[in-house]
Scaffold this motif. Structure first.
Motif, PDB file in Angstrom:
ATOM      1  N   LEU A  84       0.904  -1.281   0.013  1.00  0.00           N
ATOM      2  CA  LEU A  84      -0.155  -0.014  -0.151  1.00  0.00           C
ATOM      3  C   LEU A  84       0.760   1.208   0.112  1.00  0.00           C
ATOM      4  O   LEU A  84       0.297   2.347  -0.343  1.00  0.00           O
ATOM      5  N   SER A  85       2.059   1.015   0.117  1.00  0.00           N
ATOM      6  CA  SER A  85       2.907   2.393   0.358  1.00  0.00           C
ATOM      7  C   SER A  85       3.897   2.413  -0.883  1.00  0.00           C
ATOM      8  O   SER A  85       4.778   3.214  -0.962  1.00  0.00           O
ATOM      9  N   ASN A  86       3.701   1.261  -1.805  1.00  0.00           N
ATOM     10  CA  ASN A  86       4.239   1.295  -2.977  1.00  0.00           C
ATOM     11  C   ASN A  86       3.532   1.402  -4.408  1.00  0.00           C
ATOM     12  O   ASN A  86       3.773   2.252  -5.104  1.00  0.00           O
ATOM     13  N   ILE A  87       2.467   0.778  -4.428  1.00  0.00           N
ATOM     14  CA  ILE A  87       1.600   0.548  -5.590  1.00  0.00           C
ATOM     15  C   ILE A  87       0.792   2.001  -5.883  1.00  0.00           C
ATOM     16  O   ILE A  87      -0.002   2.573  -4.777  1.00  0.00           O
ATOM     17  N   ILE A  88       0.679   2.536  -7.020  1.00  0.00           N
ATOM     18  CA  ILE A  88       0.107   3.893  -7.360  1.00  0.00           C
ATOM     19  C   ILE A  88      -1.345   3.398  -7.766  1.00  0.00           C
ATOM     20  O   ILE A  88      -1.602   2.577  -8.363  1.00  0.00           O
ATOM     21  N   VAL A  89      -2.146   4.316  -7.254  1.00  0.00           N
ATOM     22  CA  VAL A  89      -3.715   4.139  -7.598  1.00  0.00           C
ATOM     23  C   VAL A  89      -4.240   5.286  -8.189  1.00  0.00           C
ATOM     24  O   VAL A  89      -3.740   6.458  -7.827  1.00  0.00           O
ATOM     25  N   LYS A  90      -5.273   5.245  -8.936  1.00  0.00           N
ATOM     26  CA  LYS A  90      -5.619   6.645  -9.661  1.00  0.00           C
ATOM     27  C   LYS A  90      -7.029   6.811  -9.047  1.00  0.00           C
ATOM     28  O   LYS A  90      -7.833   6.050  -8.627  1.00  0.00           O
ATOM     29  N   ASP A 148      -6.315  12.113  -9.738  1.00  0.00           N
ATOM     30  CA  ASP A 148      -4.950  12.330  -9.202  1.00  0.00           C
ATOM     31  C   ASP A 148      -4.583  10.763  -8.959  1.00  0.00           C
ATOM     32  O   ASP A 148      -5.190   9.917  -8.857  1.00  0.00           O
ATOM     33  N   GLU A 149      -3.093  10.846  -9.176  1.00  0.00           N
ATOM     34  CA  GLU A 149      -2.609   9.439  -8.536  1.00  0.00           C
ATOM     35  C   GLU A 149      -1.762   9.478  -7.298  1.00  0.00           C
ATOM     36  O   GLU A 149      -1.024  10.696  -7.087  1.00  0.00           O
ATOM     37  N   SER A 150      -1.851   8.347  -6.475  1.00  0.00           N
ATOM     38  CA  SER A 150      -1.082   8.412  -5.374  1.00  0.00           C
ATOM     39  C   SER A 150      -1.073   6.945  -4.790  1.00  0.00           C
ATOM     40  O   SER A 150      -1.925   6.062  -5.123  1.00  0.00           O
ATOM     41  N   LYS A 151      -0.206   6.717  -4.017  1.00  0.00           N
ATOM     42  CA  LYS A 151      -0.119   5.466  -2.972  1.00  0.00           C
ATOM     43  C   LYS A 151      -1.347   5.751  -1.906  1.00  0.00           C
ATOM     44  O   LYS A 151      -1.602   6.983  -1.575  1.00  0.00           O
ATOM     45  N   ILE A 152      -1.725   4.586  -1.420  1.00  0.00           N
ATOM     46  CA  ILE A 152      -2.699   4.724  -0.305  1.00  0.00           C
ATOM     47  C   ILE A 152      -2.078   5.229   0.972  1.00  0.00           C
ATOM     48  O   ILE A 152      -2.530   6.150   1.701  1.00  0.00           O
ATOM     49  N   ILE A 153      -0.806   4.759   1.364  1.00  0.00           N
ATOM     50  CA  ILE A 153      -0.040   5.216   2.472  1.00  0.00           C
ATOM     51  C   ILE A 153       1.223   5.780   1.841  1.00  0.00           C
ATOM     52  O   ILE A 153       1.960   5.339   1.288  1.00  0.00           O
ATOM     53  N   ASN A 154       1.227   7.120   2.125  1.00  0.00           N
ATOM     54  CA  ASN A 154       2.462   7.908   1.719  1.00  0.00           C
ATOM     55  C   ASN A 154       3.452   8.293   2.853  1.00  0.00           C
ATOM     56  O   ASN A 154       2.890   8.862   3.970  1.00  0.00           O
TER      57      ASN A 154
END
Length: 365
Positions: A237-243, A255-261
């Protein structure tokens, strides 16, 4: 504190540590009138014009609190030792964060009165907010516009396509799930924005329905425990990018982001979770299987009674929550009896932190 120097470095010696300071690093921190604007401390010069091989020439102790430093280019400046040491230690004016779960925190409700010292009350409110990521304030007026009136004492309101403020009330043909009576699981708001709104204010104007309680969860604590119990899920969850995406007839927001940043040092920067708006990108079967497993586990934890606290906002009650840390939700409610009407808005971290620092500085004078 003791001081010694060579031409190459200035040593600040404390009981626990010795700091070796570079000449250019020290020079850039000059607050002399010819160095910075005295109103805003903005530099009046281009630091890249200073000679690259700058050296220390001499150091004069003024007293226990300050020194005058002479440089090889004949420039000299007076420095406050405690200010240098505070920067070296990365001292923060903001209170340290306290991570919590349902067992370790009590629901404290702070009061606010326009008839009393506003600064002292706001400092107390923001102290609690910065520690725990949320604060509940009571005693405000249960009317439209009051949330803006109070929020503008703390920061600048962030306007979105929902308006400067938004009304959280059940309506026909809603443009967002918040405008229904269904249960809302733990989530962060507006994950599809650039940048995501930092802080949410929700003021209760009326809540006479059956149900409609508020819920909040410390996302940092959940992520911390996930890392301990299931490191693979945490890393996923801190590496895979989600839109994240929102679309209606007037807006397409993505926007695109990880769930845990995370910050560079591994500390938590932002939790961005909203399973009504997230779409993981195409990947291998193995990676997607692990992503969905990790996301389900995180979802289960943030909606667990081990972490989630539930409470009811009274009329005039306000929830302020850090949208980068605290996930919020609500229980379902019946629209056949009574009404539920909350008004909300967003402000950003920088303006609220600025206000807090100014109030604390003036309060300590």
């Amino acid at each position: 504190m003791n001081i010694d120097f060579t031409s190459e470095e200035l040593n600040l010696i404390t009981r626990d540590h010795t700091y070796s300071l570079h000449p250019l690093w020290v020079r850039e921190r000059s607050k002399e009138q010819d160095a910075v604007n005295q109103l805003n401390l903005q530099r009046l010069y281009n630091p890249e014009t200073i000679t690259e091989d700058l050296k220390f020439k001499n150091v004069e102790m003024c007293d226990e609190k300050s020194v005058i430093i002479h440089f090889s280019d004949e420039y000299k400046a007076k420095y406050c030792l405690h200010e240098l040491l505070a920067e070296l230690n990365r001292d923060q004016v903001l209170p340290n964060k306290v991570h919590w779960d349902a067992k370790s925190i009590d629901i404290e409700r702070l009061s606010f009165s326009y008839e009393e010292d506003e600064t002292a009350q706001l400092i107390n409110i923001l102290d609690h907010y910065h520690k725990y990521g949320f604060v509940i304030v009571e005693g405000l007026k249960a009317q439209k516009g009051e949330v803006s009136n109070f929020a503008e004492r703390i920061g600048f309101i962030r306007e979105t396509n929902f308006g400067k403020t938004f009304d959280v009330v059940s309506v026909q043909n809603p443009i967002d799930q918040a405008y229904t009576s269904v249960e809302l699981g733990s989530h962060t708001d507006n994950p599809y924005r650039k940048p995501v709104p930092s802080i949410q204010f929700l003021l209760c104007i009326e809540n006479t329905t059956i149900g409609g309680d508020s819920t909040i969860v410390d996302g940092y604590r959940v992520a911390e425990d996930l890392k301990k119990s299931d490191k693979k899920a945490f890393e996923t969850l801190s590496n895979i990018i989600v839109k994240f995406k929102y679309q209606d007839k007037d807006s397409i927001l993505e926007d695109e982001s990880k769930i845990i940043n995370l910050n560079d040092d591994g500390s938590f920067l932002q939790i961005r979770f909203n399973n009504r708006h997230d779409f993981v990108f195409y990947d291998t079967q193995e990676k997607l299987t692990e992503f969905y497993r990790a996301k389900r586990k995180f979802h289960k934890m943030i909606n667990s009674k081990d972490y989630m606290i539930q409470f009811r906002l009274p009329p005039g009650g306000l929830l302020i929550a850090d949208n980068y840390r605290v996930l919020h939700g609500r229980t379902s409610f019946k629209t056949s009896k009574g009404n539920r009407f909350l008004q909300g808005l967003y402000i950003d971290h920088d303006s609220m932190e600025s206000k807090y620092k100014i109030m604390k500085a003036k309060n300590s004078e």
